[in-house]
Write a protein that holds these residues in place. Sequence first.
Motif, PDB file in Angstrom:
ATOM      1  N   GLY A 591       0.910  -1.342  -0.033  1.00 26.03           N
ATOM      2  CA  GLY A 591      -0.126  -0.097  -0.080  1.00 26.03           C
ATOM      3  C   GLY A 591       1.039   1.383   0.150  1.00 26.03           C
ATOM      4  O   GLY A 591       0.611   2.244  -0.440  1.00 26.03           O
ATOM      5  N   TYR A 592       2.085   1.062   0.406  1.00 18.75           N
ATOM      6  CA  TYR A 592       3.021   2.169   0.401  1.00 18.75           C
ATOM      7  C   TYR A 592       3.820   2.539  -0.759  1.00 18.75           C
ATOM      8  O   TYR A 592       4.743   3.297  -0.940  1.00 18.75           O
ATOM      9  CB  TYR A 592       4.233   2.372   1.809  1.00 18.75           C
ATOM     10  N   GLU A 593       3.376   1.542  -1.842  1.00 20.94           N
ATOM     11  CA  GLU A 593       4.129   1.486  -3.073  1.00 20.94           C
ATOM     12  C   GLU A 593       5.486   0.634  -2.888  1.00 20.94           C
ATOM     13  O   GLU A 593       6.225   0.785  -2.088  1.00 20.94           O
ATOM     14  CB  GLU A 593       4.792   2.872  -3.804  1.00 20.94           C
ATOM     15  N   ILE A 594       5.590  -0.410  -3.782  1.00 24.70           N
ATOM     16  CA  ILE A 594       7.004  -1.092  -3.597  1.00 24.70           C
ATOM     17  C   ILE A 594       7.683  -1.240  -5.241  1.00 24.70           C
ATOM     18  O   ILE A 594       7.864  -2.406  -5.406  1.00 24.70           O
ATOM     19  CB  ILE A 594       6.556  -2.490  -3.062  1.00 24.70           C
ATOM     20  N   PRO A 595       7.652  -0.305  -5.621  1.00 23.69           N
ATOM     21  CA  PRO A 595       8.507  -0.363  -7.021  1.00 23.69           C
ATOM     22  C   PRO A 595      10.049  -0.640  -6.784  1.00 23.69           C
ATOM     23  O   PRO A 595      10.389  -0.579  -5.469  1.00 23.69           O
ATOM     24  CB  PRO A 595       8.474   1.153  -7.454  1.00 23.69           C
ATOM     25  N   ASP A 619       0.121  -9.000  -7.758  1.00 23.44           N
ATOM     26  CA  ASP A 619       1.051  -8.670  -6.672  1.00 23.44           C
ATOM     27  C   ASP A 619       2.458  -9.154  -7.059  1.00 23.44           C
ATOM     28  O   ASP A 619       3.343  -8.515  -6.903  1.00 23.44           O
ATOM     29  CB  ASP A 619       0.465  -9.158  -5.405  1.00 23.44           C
ATOM     30  N   TRP A 620       2.307 -10.447  -7.562  1.00 24.98           N
ATOM     31  CA  TRP A 620       3.897 -10.836  -7.722  1.00 24.98           C
ATOM     32  C   TRP A 620       4.525 -10.286  -8.868  1.00 24.98           C
ATOM     33  O   TRP A 620       5.786 -10.065  -8.685  1.00 24.98           O
ATOM     34  CB  TRP A 620       3.635 -12.316  -8.117  1.00 24.98           C
ATOM     35  N   ALA A 621       3.875  -9.828  -9.847  1.00 28.06           N
ATOM     36  CA  ALA A 621       4.379  -8.971 -10.869  1.00 28.06           C
ATOM     37  C   ALA A 621       5.096  -7.606 -10.306  1.00 28.06           C
ATOM     38  O   ALA A 621       6.152  -7.025 -10.861  1.00 28.06           O
ATOM     39  CB  ALA A 621       3.202  -8.492 -11.971  1.00 28.06           C
ATOM     40  N   LEU A 622       4.525  -6.963  -9.280  1.00 27.41           N
ATOM     41  CA  LEU A 622       5.250  -6.122  -8.708  1.00 27.41           C
ATOM     42  C   LEU A 622       6.648  -6.222  -7.978  1.00 27.41           C
ATOM     43  O   LEU A 622       7.410  -5.311  -8.055  1.00 27.41           O
ATOM     44  CB  LEU A 622       4.353  -5.292  -7.418  1.00 27.41           C
ATOM     45  N   ILE A 623       6.749  -7.494  -7.559  1.00 25.02           N
ATOM     46  CA  ILE A 623       8.171  -7.651  -7.097  1.00 25.02           C
ATOM     47  C   ILE A 623       8.930  -8.755  -7.897  1.00 25.02           C
ATOM     48  O   ILE A 623      10.101  -9.132  -7.685  1.00 25.02           O
ATOM     49  CB  ILE A 623       7.989  -8.334  -5.593  1.00 25.02           C
ATOM     50  N   ASP A 624       8.504  -9.082  -8.969  1.00 21.83           N
ATOM     51  CA  ASP A 624       9.254 -10.231  -9.987  1.00 21.83           C
ATOM     52  C   ASP A 624      10.687  -9.584 -10.250  1.00 21.83           C
ATOM     53  O   ASP A 624      11.413 -10.718 -10.209  1.00 21.83           O
ATOM     54  CB  ASP A 624       8.330 -10.481 -11.027  1.00 21.83           C
ATOM     55  N   SER A 625      10.899  -8.558 -10.389  1.00 21.03           N
ATOM     56  CA  SER A 625      12.191  -8.093 -11.025  1.00 21.03           C
ATOM     57  C   SER A 625      13.201  -7.947  -9.686  1.00 21.03           C
ATOM     58  O   SER A 625      14.452  -7.901 -10.128  1.00 21.03           O
ATOM     59  CB  SER A 625      11.986  -6.555 -11.602  1.00 21.03           C
TER      60      SER A 625
END
Length: 647
Positions: A591-595, A619-625
Amino acid sequence: MKRFISWTLLLATMLFAACGEGEQPDDNPQNPTDGLSVTISGIVEDYTAISVKIRTTEATSYAYIADKSSLANSYTAQELFANGTTGNCSKSGTTTFTVRNLDDATPYTLYVAVKSELGELSEVVTEQATTKSLPEFAVVSKSENGFKASVRLPESVLPSSVVKWAVTDLATYNYNGGVSYENQLLNRNEAIYANYFTDRYDFDINNTNRTFTKDGVEYSHYDAILPGQPTLFLLGEYGEGSHPEYGAGHYAPLYGKDNSAAYFRKEIIITTKPATSIQTPSVSSTLLPSGKGSISIAKPAGAAKMFYLVLNEQQYTEVLGLLDNNANLLQWFTCSPLAAQHFGAVSTTAPTVTIDASQLSLTADTTNRLFVCAWEDEGGLKQSFVTSELILPPSAPLQADNIIIAHRGGSAEAGKSSTPDNSIASLKYAMGLGCYASEADIYWTKDNQIIVAHADGNCKINGLYPWESTLAQLQAAGKLSNGETLPSLQDYIRTVMVKGSKTKLCLDIKAITKPTYHHPEAVKACQRACEIIAEMEAQNFCEFICSGWEDIVKHCAKYANEVGVDIGAMGNFSASKYKGWGYTWHNRDKGYEIPADKINSYINAGMEVSVFTIDTDADWALIDSYYTKLRGITTNYPKRLLAKFRK
């Protein structure tokens, strides 16, 4: 000349009291008839004796002769009274007597006549009887006091030989060297020397004749026989002559020099197996990885005493060897003198016993066993027996192959009805998956305990504010949906802190916002949790995540760092601020952004980062990298996300 101690005992209990040789006539005549007469009304055959019942009228004495049937003799009444065995009998009634010193497995003809008060003689009556075949060894009877046994001696027995016997228990025998111990047993002062009179011998081994007196000194044959004891009965045959160890005139072992014990019989006999008592001792333990802690044993109500024994793996293997690898004998062994003398077994009448675990030298890589036997009566005829494994908890979990943190134990995935939030069941679900950690909420209670529970939207647990209630009150106010009692932090730690576990506890110090803010109580939750974790030596099994309010976050790190528990801060403060409060780990809410750049800003500042809550493919796509750089990933669906790590 060597003095013999004559020790002969009757093999079996005769069924009738005897007349003559100490026997007594019956005083209850049955249907007497007029005139002098005798009939043989019953015979009971034993190995080397027969018991005879005769019915008489107008008689005062009887006479008999027993011949082997092959002799085919015949006798008159005068010859019986002149040459046979005589005794008094009932004038009109029944009398019993015993014919002794017969050969076993042999047919006999019994000749009997009676005499009146005036000296009149009856006719001779005869009866055939055959003695039983005596086996080489037979236990005739057993009781709680011991046993009676009969032995057929070897045909090679010499006229001048003697029998020596000794009794011990199986474990003591093996402990002292087994066969090498036999000579010592048979030659000790307590051994009984007995003349050979026939080719068989009878023994009566019981707790009432354990001692004997020799030259004014009382000796003990053996320790008291306990219920369930594997008693080892050893016999040896010795002959007169010189012997290098004993000198001229002493008895030398027969059967050659290679058999110094000269035994011809060795038997293991269990006399009385104790009945099972319904009530059993209760055992509880609090063991720590360092080997500290305690074990508590409570004696069952009404028990006279109890025995307890702790064995490590090496000792357990040794004891099993002493018992010929018969684990069923461990109940007896726990109460045996050998267990007390050499393995530290304790007998007590105290209602409870607390054992200091640090005195047992427990180690993490061994299994120690506790054996407890309670005697309902002083003789141990009723017993109860329990065993318990004493396994030290590991000091740290095994290395997990993932960084998945199961949110509330993964209850959403497992099913909340059977696996509710923060239950022991949900924790075990996460452990079964092999998750790196299982997340759970903790609250401080009024009695300075920590409850593990998911509060409702009003910050209540079972309708109560935790900081206003005791742990017991919160637990009594309601059960979880699967019937579990709300767990304490100790319950949670004991569940996860087991051998083979790969899972840690991720303890969420929950902020309290209703009915008003209760930040001090949140800090107390961290402080008290740290104390409990340190007491249980569970630092490597626990970590914290702390709520985002500054006056909570800046205090909690201090307590966690003091006891060595990892703690991560939730919120949106800068890395420098977190590090200034003592944090090395940031728990980032999506919710606080996780780029990637936001996460990297903390990582580059020297902080570890975890993220939550990652449930969907989006959600996983946000951290996949960058997920390989993360410390942890919290999810409600741990099984689904574990596939990402186990391709």
